[in-house]
Design an enzyme around this catalytic site. Structure first.
Site, short mmCIF file in Angstrom:
data_model
loop_
_atom_site.label_atom_id
_atom_site.label_comp_id
_atom_site.label_asym_id
_atom_site.label_seq_id
_atom_site.Cartn_x
_atom_site.Cartn_y
_atom_site.Cartn_z
N ASP A 18 -4.74 3.33 -1.60
CA ASP A 18 -6.37 4.01 -0.78
C ASP A 18 -6.29 5.34 -0.77
OD1 ASP A 18 -6.15 1.37 0.75
OD2 ASP A 18 -4.56 1.73 1.03
N ASP B 287 -6.93 -6.20 3.91
CA ASP B 287 -5.85 -5.23 4.00
C ASP B 287 -6.19 -4.33 6.13
OD1 ASP B 287 -4.90 -2.61 3.56
OD2 ASP B 287 -6.74 -1.83 2.80
N GLY C 211 -3.39 -4.38 9.12
CA GLY C 211 -2.31 -4.98 10.31
C GLY C 211 -1.57 -6.67 9.63
N MET D 242 -11.61 -5.54 5.25
CA MET D 242 -10.20 -4.87 5.77
C MET D 242 -10.79 -5.92 7.27
SD MET D 242 -9.70 -2.42 4.59
CE MET D 242 -9.34 -1.60 5.44
N HIS E 152 -1.19 -1.37 -4.38
CA HIS E 152 -2.54 -0.70 -3.70
C HIS E 152 -3.00 0.34 -3.53
CE1 HIS E 152 -6.65 -2.02 -1.41
NE2 HIS E 152 -5.45 -1.10 -0.63
N MET F 227 -11.61 4.20 -0.92
CA MET F 227 -12.59 4.60 0.21
C MET F 227 -13.44 5.84 0.40
SD MET F 227 -9.54 3.29 3.40
CE MET F 227 -8.64 3.37 2.67
N HIS G 157 -8.36 1.41 -4.63
CA HIS G 157 -9.14 0.88 -3.06
C HIS G 157 -9.99 1.99 -2.43
CE1 HIS G 157 -9.71 0.25 1.58
NE2 HIS G 157 -11.07 -0.19 0.69
N SER H 168 1.09 -0.90 0.46
CA SER H 168 0.01 0.62 -0.02
C SER H 168 0.80 0.78 0.03
CB SER H 168 -0.71 -0.32 1.45
OG SER H 168 -1.25 1.19 1.45
N MET I 55 -9.25 8.58 0.00
CA MET I 55 -10.10 8.47 0.91
C MET I 55 -10.42 10.31 0.66
SD MET I 55 -7.11 7.53 4.07
CE MET I 55 -6.37 5.69 3.85
#
Length: 224
Positions: free
Chosen positions: A52, A192, A194, A154, A50, A85, A83, A25, A54
């Site tokens: 993200d 996605d 942790g 997630m 990846h 969001m 992705h 990511s 937002m």
């Protein structure tokens, strides 16, 4: 012809199942040198990038948008795993594809028009993904699973990097893997949040096909 197409899709799916993919990511990369981050992803075994996106509404932070993705597109041949969001993703799906997205994953919680989102992505010749937050059950995706190419689970609350994997989300991966097997669905399962050296074996054993890693990857704590 339809039978042949289905066989090609299943062959591709089976190949991916045997060869788990790493999708680092960019959210955890150095924003001032994303070109170098792409080179690191290529050098360290990444199969996808990846990205993200937002909007400050669906999740509090704001990251980057179409101009940044478009500017990075020529820097790597790796597929862009975008992705979204964002609220009402149907308003921006086409522009993210035009910017260079290969996979577009929207959140089931962010739109009342999930089926239309899937159609829009496929009409542009790209792979359609749907994501669910930790508290959203797999059952919310029942009518979408036959049509999507990717399901993103997630495993942390979306919007912030560096969180610890939420244990119960692994059960959702197992549930999706069981539905894959039972119904011969061709979607890939992505996780996605942790994922590190300790949790990677757990999510892989559960049935994950694509592993998204941010902090652990860029800090050198995840060996692929």
């Amino acid at each position: 012809m339809l039978i042949l197409y289905r066989q090609v899709v299943l062959n591709y799916y089976n190949y991916m199942k045997k060869n788990a993919l790493l999708s680092p990511s960019l959210l955890s990369a150095d924003f001032s040198n994303l070109g170098a981050a792409l080179k690191t992803i290529e050098d360290k075994g990444g199969s996808l990038v990846h990205i993200d996106v937002m909007d400050g509404h669906f999740v509090p932070p704001v990251s980057y948008g179409q101009p940044v993705i478009a500017s990075l597109r020529s820097s790597t041949k790796l597929p862009f795993d975008v992705h979204l969001m964002v609220e009402r993703p149907e308003l921006s799906i086409s522009s993210f594809i035009d910017a260079g997205a290969d996979y577009v994953t929207f959140h089931a919680e962010a739109t009342a028009h999930a089926d239309r989102c899937i159609q829009m992505i496929h009409e542009k010749g790209k792979k359609a993904g749907v994501a669910i937050c930790p508290s959203t059950p797999v059952s919310a995706l029942e009518y979408m699973l036959p049509y999507v190419d990717l399901v993103l689970v997630m495993t942390v609350n979306p919007g912030w990097g560096g969180q610890k994997l939420i244990p119960y989300t692994v059960d959702k991966v197992k549930e999706l893997a069981a539905l894959q097997e039972k119904n011969k669905y061709s979607y890939l399962i992505s996780v996605d949040g942790g994922v590190n050296a300790q949790t990677l074996p757990v999510v892989r054993e559960a049935g994950t096909d694509i592993v998204v890693s941010g902090s652990a990857f860029f800090e050198g704590k995840l060996q692929w």
